[in-house]
Design a protein around this motif. Structure first.
Motif, mmCIF file in Angstrom:
data_model
loop_
_atom_site.group_PDB
_atom_site.id
_atom_site.type_symbol
_atom_site.label_atom_id
_atom_site.label_comp_id
_atom_site.label_asym_id
_atom_site.label_seq_id
_atom_site.Cartn_x
_atom_site.Cartn_y
_atom_site.Cartn_z
ATOM 1 N N HIS A 261 0.837 -1.194 0.000
ATOM 2 C CA HIS A 261 0.000 0.000 0.000
ATOM 3 C C HIS A 261 0.879 1.254 0.000
ATOM 4 O O HIS A 261 2.092 1.200 0.131
ATOM 5 C CB HIS A 261 -0.985 0.016 1.185
ATOM 6 C CG HIS A 261 -0.386 0.363 2.519
ATOM 7 N ND1 HIS A 261 -1.151 0.715 3.603
ATOM 8 C CD2 HIS A 261 0.897 0.401 2.961
ATOM 9 C CE1 HIS A 261 -0.376 0.963 4.639
ATOM 10 N NE2 HIS A 261 0.866 0.784 4.285
ATOM 11 N N CYS B 237 5.343 4.928 5.205
ATOM 12 C CA CYS B 237 4.108 4.459 4.549
ATOM 13 C C CYS B 237 3.680 5.376 3.402
ATOM 14 O O CYS B 237 2.749 5.065 2.674
ATOM 15 C CB CYS B 237 2.981 4.271 5.568
ATOM 16 S SG CYS B 237 3.110 2.700 6.461
ATOM 17 N N HIS C 296 4.986 -0.218 -0.502
ATOM 18 C CA HIS C 296 5.748 -1.113 0.381
ATOM 19 C C HIS C 296 4.753 -2.110 0.942
ATOM 20 O O HIS C 296 3.536 -1.887 0.882
ATOM 21 C CB HIS C 296 6.413 -0.317 1.527
ATOM 22 C CG HIS C 296 5.399 0.337 2.384
ATOM 23 N ND1 HIS C 296 4.812 1.527 2.054
ATOM 24 C CD2 HIS C 296 4.796 -0.074 3.520
ATOM 25 C CE1 HIS C 296 3.912 1.826 2.956
ATOM 26 N NE2 HIS C 296 3.865 0.874 3.868
ATOM 27 N N HIS D 70 3.110 -5.091 3.777
ATOM 28 C CA HIS D 70 2.897 -5.498 5.169
ATOM 29 C C HIS D 70 2.398 -6.935 5.192
ATOM 30 O O HIS D 70 1.726 -7.378 4.256
ATOM 31 C CB HIS D 70 1.842 -4.618 5.853
ATOM 32 C CG HIS D 70 2.288 -3.217 6.096
ATOM 33 N ND1 HIS D 70 3.178 -2.887 7.091
ATOM 34 C CD2 HIS D 70 1.974 -2.053 5.475
ATOM 35 C CE1 HIS D 70 3.377 -1.579 7.077
ATOM 36 N NE2 HIS D 70 2.668 -1.046 6.095
ATOM 37 N N GLU E 148 -1.379 -4.594 11.422
ATOM 38 C CA GLU E 148 -0.498 -4.216 10.314
ATOM 39 C C GLU E 148 0.930 -4.622 10.638
ATOM 40 O O GLU E 148 1.709 -4.963 9.752
ATOM 41 C CB GLU E 148 -0.586 -2.714 10.049
ATOM 42 C CG GLU E 148 0.089 -2.328 8.741
ATOM 43 C CD GLU E 148 -0.041 -0.846 8.448
ATOM 44 O OE1 GLU E 148 -0.900 -0.479 7.642
ATOM 45 O OE2 GLU E 148 0.710 -0.062 9.047
HETATM 46 NI NI NI Z 1 2.536 0.928 5.517
#
Ligand code: NI
Length: 136
Positions: free
Chosen positions: A16, A35, A41, A43, A126
């Protein structure tokens, strides 16, 4: 009638990018840190779906975990796993895929697929240390 909660744990990997188009690039970097990386990137998300309801006298179940697992797989993990949430998942084309918003989308997706008498709660991790509960 006795009530109980059943939890089903699932997992998906997804990429995301957190970005608010109403903010400047600098404000986005400040707010979202890594982020906000322009090239996305990933998760390793851990999802816990909690359903609460009466224990059925005949089956002894609140919910059959096989059926619950299949519903989660078909409507959530098959759609999210190994995907770019921003680009591949319709709901996030106009919604910032924060953990909070991903949890809301999962809740709204599953709510319509489960019997109305079952209460539903979503826990979405997350990272090992950061997770969201929805509804609060
Ligand atoms: Ni992130």
């Amino acid at each position: 009638m006795k009530k109980a909660s059943v939890h089903r744990k699932e997992h998906f990997n997804a990429a995301h990018r957190l970005h608010n188009p109403l903010l400047t690039d600098e404000e986005n970097r400040e707010l979202y840190g890594k982020c906000n990386n322009p090239n996305f990137h990933g998760h390793n998300y851990e999802l816990v779906v909690k359903v609460t309801g009466p224990i059925d006298e005949k089956t002894g179940y609140v919910a059959d975990t096989k059926i619950l697992s299949n519903i989660i797989k078909e409507h959530v993990t098959d759609r999210f796993d190994h995907k770019n949430l921003n680009l591949d998942v319709e709901e996030f084309k106009t919604l910032n895929p924060t953990t909070e918003n991903v949890a809301v989308v999962i809740y709204e997706t599953l709510r319509g697929k489960l019997p109305a008498e079952l209460d539903l709660k979503i826990y979405l991790y997350e990272t090992e240390r950061n997770f969201v509960e929805y509804p609060a």
